[in-house]
Write a protein that holds these residues in place. Structure first.
Motif, short mmCIF file in Angstrom:
data_model
loop_
_atom_site.label_atom_id
_atom_site.label_comp_id
_atom_site.label_asym_id
_atom_site.label_seq_id
_atom_site.Cartn_x
_atom_site.Cartn_y
_atom_site.Cartn_z
N UNK A 87 33.81 38.12 34.94
CA UNK A 87 33.55 38.16 36.39
C UNK A 87 34.80 38.59 37.13
N UNK A 88 35.95 38.07 36.73
CA UNK A 88 37.20 38.42 37.36
C UNK A 88 37.50 39.91 37.18
N UNK A 89 37.27 40.42 35.98
CA UNK A 89 37.49 41.84 35.73
C UNK A 89 36.55 42.70 36.55
N UNK A 90 35.32 42.24 36.70
CA UNK A 90 34.35 42.97 37.52
C UNK A 90 34.81 43.00 38.97
N UNK A 91 35.37 41.90 39.46
CA UNK A 91 35.90 41.89 40.83
C UNK A 91 37.07 42.85 40.98
N UNK A 92 37.84 43.05 39.92
CA UNK A 92 38.89 44.06 39.95
C UNK A 92 38.31 45.44 40.21
N UNK A 93 37.18 45.74 39.57
CA UNK A 93 36.49 47.02 39.83
C UNK A 93 35.93 47.07 41.24
N UNK A 94 35.38 45.97 41.70
CA UNK A 94 34.84 45.92 43.07
C UNK A 94 35.94 46.27 44.06
N UNK A 140 30.26 49.99 47.14
CA UNK A 140 30.84 48.65 47.21
C UNK A 140 29.76 47.59 47.07
N UNK A 141 28.66 47.75 47.76
CA UNK A 141 27.58 46.76 47.68
C UNK A 141 27.01 46.68 46.27
N UNK A 142 26.81 47.82 45.63
CA UNK A 142 26.27 47.82 44.26
C UNK A 142 27.22 47.09 43.31
N UNK A 143 28.52 47.33 43.45
CA UNK A 143 29.50 46.66 42.59
C UNK A 143 29.55 45.16 42.89
N UNK A 144 29.41 44.78 44.15
CA UNK A 144 29.36 43.36 44.51
C UNK A 144 28.14 42.68 43.87
N UNK A 145 27.02 43.37 43.85
CA UNK A 145 25.82 42.81 43.19
C UNK A 145 26.05 42.65 41.69
N UNK A 146 26.71 43.62 41.08
CA UNK A 146 27.02 43.50 39.65
C UNK A 146 27.91 42.27 39.41
N UNK A 147 28.93 42.12 40.22
CA UNK A 147 29.82 40.96 40.09
C UNK A 147 29.03 39.67 40.30
N UNK A 148 28.11 39.67 41.26
CA UNK A 148 27.29 38.48 41.53
C UNK A 148 26.50 38.08 40.30
N UNK A 149 25.94 39.05 39.58
CA UNK A 149 25.14 38.71 38.40
C UNK A 149 26.01 38.19 37.26
#
Length: 191
Positions: free
Chosen positions: A41-48, A125-134
């Protein structure tokens, strides 16, 4: 602070890993999976955050969250054995969860109520935030299952993950022009 002189230790070559305390565990162990999903999740937020160029407030929030997720990973990697460890283990505390709630309320105050579920998408940005959310939701499921099996999981850690997924949803709406660019779900029978 942490100081790493050597990156590889070879101690995990047998398929086990060390926690902060306690015996080594198999790398497929549920506790390892739980803090591993927090790391994901943390790595995904780095991408976000790479998509936050026009959203400095969101970027600042996510930077703080990334630091909190390191705390949370350490929390999950330190079973509460009840014995004196000789140090105070890092735990997620209530004020971190309260900060998430206050941040959600601040951002949500600028949004119209939703009238439908939203689909992941709209802006990058929204799509990446949704990915991080999941990914955060999966971390929450892993931590909840760990608590059911081992019982020594900090309840605040699970609350934090629950609120974090809510925050990421709200931020996705902010990233979609305050919800104006949200993609609304249309049930199949209504298409």
């Amino acid at each position: 602070m942490v100081k790493l002189n050597k990156i590889y230790t070879k101690t995990g070559d047998d398929g086990t890993t060390g926690l902060v305390v306690g015996p080594r565990r198999p790398k497929y162990d549920l506790r390892v999976a739980a803090y591993g999903t927090v790391d994901e999740a943390n790595s995904t937020l780095g991408l976000v955050r790479l998509n936050c160029k026009d959203h400095e407030k969101i970027d600042a929030v996510l930077l703080r969250v990334q630091n909190d997720l390191f705390d949370l990973g350490s929390d999950l990697a330190t079973p509460d054995t009840g014995e004196d460890l000789g140090f105070e283990p890092l735990r997620i505390i209530e004020s971190q969860t309260i900060w998430l709630e206050e941040t959600i309320d601040d951002f949500n105050a600028h949004l119209e109520p939703i009238k439908s579920f939203t689909l992941p998408g709209g802006s990058a940005l929204a799509a990446h935030l949704h990915l991080a959310r999941t990914v955060v939701r999966r971390a929450e499921r892993d931590a909840t299952e760990l608590k059911a099996q081992e019982a020594d999981v900090n309840a605040q850690a699970i609350k934090y993950l629950n609120r974090l997924s809510d925050l990421l949803f709200v931020l996705s709406r902010i990233a979609n022009d305050n919800g104006k660019s949200d993609i609304l779900w249309t049930p199949g029978k209504h298409r």
